[in-house]
Design an enzyme around this catalytic site. Structure first.
Site, PDB file in Angstrom:
ATOM      1  N   HIS A 265       0.827  -1.203   0.000  1.00  0.00           N
ATOM      2  CA  HIS A 265       0.000   0.000   0.000  1.00  0.00           C
ATOM      3  C   HIS A 265       0.868   1.261   0.000  1.00  0.00           C
ATOM      4  CE1 HIS A 265      -3.778   2.189   1.077  1.00  0.00           C
ATOM      5  NE2 HIS A 265      -2.914   3.035   1.603  1.00  0.00           N
ATOM      6  N   GLU A 266       1.776   1.331   0.962  1.00  0.00           N
ATOM      7  CA  GLU A 266       2.610   2.527   1.074  1.00  0.00           C
ATOM      8  C   GLU A 266       3.550   2.650  -0.133  1.00  0.00           C
ATOM      9  OE1 GLU A 266       1.754   4.755   3.193  1.00  0.00           O
ATOM     10  OE2 GLU A 266       0.393   3.423   4.266  1.00  0.00           O
ATOM     11  N   HIS A 269       1.746   4.525  -2.710  1.00  0.00           N
ATOM     12  CA  HIS A 269       1.821   5.977  -2.466  1.00  0.00           C
ATOM     13  C   HIS A 269       3.214   6.484  -2.851  1.00  0.00           C
ATOM     14  CE1 HIS A 269      -1.998   6.665  -0.528  1.00  0.00           C
ATOM     15  NE2 HIS A 269      -1.787   5.810   0.452  1.00  0.00           N
ATOM     16  N   GLU A 295      -4.940   7.602  -3.062  1.00  0.00           N
ATOM     17  CA  GLU A 295      -5.421   6.351  -2.475  1.00  0.00           C
ATOM     18  C   GLU A 295      -5.690   5.315  -3.573  1.00  0.00           C
ATOM     19  OE1 GLU A 295      -4.979   6.362   0.614  1.00  0.00           O
ATOM     20  OE2 GLU A 295      -5.811   4.386   1.038  1.00  0.00           O
TER      21      GLU A 295
HETATM   22 ZN    ZN Z   1      -3.291   5.145   1.861  1.00  0.00          ZN
END
Ligand code: ZN
Length: 501
Positions: A265-266, A269, A295
């Site tokens: 997830h990170e 980003h 997101e």
């Molecule tokens: Zn996030």
């Protein structure tokens, strides 16, 4: 004209650079700082924040913007330059229209409320938090009235976090989503084919997990460790841009999935921030498009790629090699099912890909009705619990696992939650377009060529930065308005196979 524009960009450069420094000492605060340093660091951060605010609200910026826009050669500016002017004006208005006294009053109240909220959550006592929440709502209403007195307060708040969105649009999108999600969840949880969760709860040392992430996951995704770092924190986050983008994770030795998917997830980003348009570095147009779009990138890597059968077909042999005897007997299908379990649960941050949207819809509807004067703060716990029952068939047992679970409202972040759900909607619609441009994308993932998908996202999303508002960017990339059916189709196709219905 050229001179005026150059002067404005120099001012922006200063503000952005100070912001980068603030981000860096903020990262240090969370990751490296010795415990006794907190007081000192707090002062440094407050000083820098004040300095940035002062520079950004400098009347000279307003004057430069005005002179440029009224200049007879304004039309000679390129589209990118005009977009920079537009974005700066938008932020400048937001920052300067609210009186400084009110900004201070809000900041003080929020710092206090965050502490009260924490205590209220620990004691699971909403009544303790209620007076603060009422005051926060009152001050936030007052604040946005200064920004745009012609609009209802919640509309201004929504537009702040995701430009172009209104409560009518969210209501329309979310009603459609709700209609699709509720029956889909029922099918999953009532299926006789349920996953064996113990498979992913096997003890796996932190060192093994970290090795897996650094040797396999991060290189496959294309997050550049030469321009980044992976560290451990209480709450995973990403900070920085371009050549210094840092991500964090947290480990649970009895649930490898926690850190594994936090890293994916990170990294999503992080990849976005590493691949912003370098030629326009430190200009508003090179900033990420919006919270929702950010997101969408994190969830694209975490869910669409990271929890897909194709990805595990590729990864499982390597995964087994690094984790040794721990997972040597697991089979792909049962493992895949375990990491894609659909379960109605009370806590948003622990929710799976399918139920997650309903947690957000519930929060959106409550916020919308608070600011429309339809709901009193007194009634929030009851309303929260009723919606949890209706949408997720869950009986909330306490305020702590209900209305008090998130910190956002104590910080005055109203209108922020919806963009978490947008990430899923944008992501699925982008996937649909990616599938047209890279028809064999599934076999690419199966062969571990995730970089090919990453390249598509860099080209169509990351490099474009803030050149478009999010709804326009989606239309620009996919040729269509935002349509929640893409996400519903993606879920139905994936979960009907996993659960067998
Ligand atoms: Zn996030």
């Amino acid at each position: 004209m050229e001179k005026l524009y150059k002067r404005l960009m120099e001012k922006t450069y200063e503000i952005v650079t100070l912001g980068e420094v603030l981000g860096l000492i903020g990262w240090d605060f969370e990751v490296m700082m010795p415990p006794k340093g907190a007081g000192q660091r707090g002062k440094q951060m407050a000083y820098l924040q004040g300095l940035i605010h002062e520079k950004f609200t400098d009347p000279k910026i307003g004057q430069l913007l005005k002179e440029i826009k009224e200049h007879k050669e304004y039309d000679k500016l390129t589209d990118l330059q005009k977009r920079n002017i537009y974005l700066l004006q938008r932020d400048y208005d937001r920052q300067t229209k609210v009186p400084t006294d009110l900004v201070k009053e809000i900041a003080e109240l929020q710092a206090k409320s965050a502490v009260i909220w924490k205590e209220a959550r620990e004691k699971s006592d909403f009544a303790l938090f209620k007076p603060s929440l009422e005051k926060i709502i009152e001050l936030q209403e007052k604040r946005v009235k200064y920004i745009d007195p012609s609009k209802p307060p919640y509309e201004v708040m929504l537009d702040e976090y995701e430009p172009g969105f209104t409560s009518d649009l969210y209501t329309k999108l979310f009603n459609e989503l709700k209609e699709g999600l509720i029956p889909l969840i029922k099918k999953c949880v009532s299926s006789s084919n349920q996953p064996d969760i113990s498979l992913i709860r096997r003890h796996c040392p932190k060192s093994v997990q970290k090795e897996l992430e650094e040797k396999e996951i991060i290189p496959i995704l294309g997050y550049d460790l030469e321009a980044g770092r992976l560290d451990t924190t209480v709450h995973p986050f990403t900070s920085g841009s371009y050549d210094d983008v840092r991500i964090t994770t947290r480990y649970d030795e009895n649930n490898f999935a926690q850190s594994f998917f936090a890293v994916m997830h990170e990294a999503g980003h992080g990849i976005y921030n590493q691949n912003l348009f370098k030629e326009c570095r430190q200009q508003p147009i090179a900033e990420p498009c919006s919270g929702g779009m950010h997101e969408s990138q994190s969830r694209f890597f975490e869910n669409i790629i990271g929890r897909s059968p194709e990805f595990w077909e590729f990864l499982l042999p390597k995964f087994k090699k690094i984790t040794g005897s721990i997972f040597e007997d697991v089979e792909k299908d049962s493992f895949l099912h375990a990491i894609n379990r659909v379960k109605q649960s009370p806590i948003r941050v622990e929710a799976d890909e399918v139920t997650y949207g309903l947690h957000i819809i519930l929060r959106f509807e409550i916020e919308r009705d608070i600011f429309a004067g339809k709901v009193k703060v007194d009634d929030l716990p009851k309303l929260w619990n009723a919606k949890m029952k209706e949408y997720l068939d869950y009986d909330v047992k306490s305020d702590a696992e209900g209305v008090l679970q998130d910190t956002h409202w104590s910080w005055g972040l109203f209108g922020y939650f919806p963009n978490y759900a947008l990430g899923n909607l944008y992501g699925a619609q982008l996937l649909n377009q990616l599938a047209k441009d890279i028809p064999d994308y599934r076999s690419q993932i199966r062969q571990g060529n995730v970089l090919k998908l990453k390249g598509w996202l860099v080209k169509h999303i990351h490099l474009l930065g803030s050149r478009y508002d999010p709804l326009d960017l989606i239309k620009h990339v996919t040729g269509e308005e935002l349509n929640p059916q893409y996400f519903l189709n993606y879920l139905t196709e994936k979960y009907s196979k996993i659960y067998g219905f």
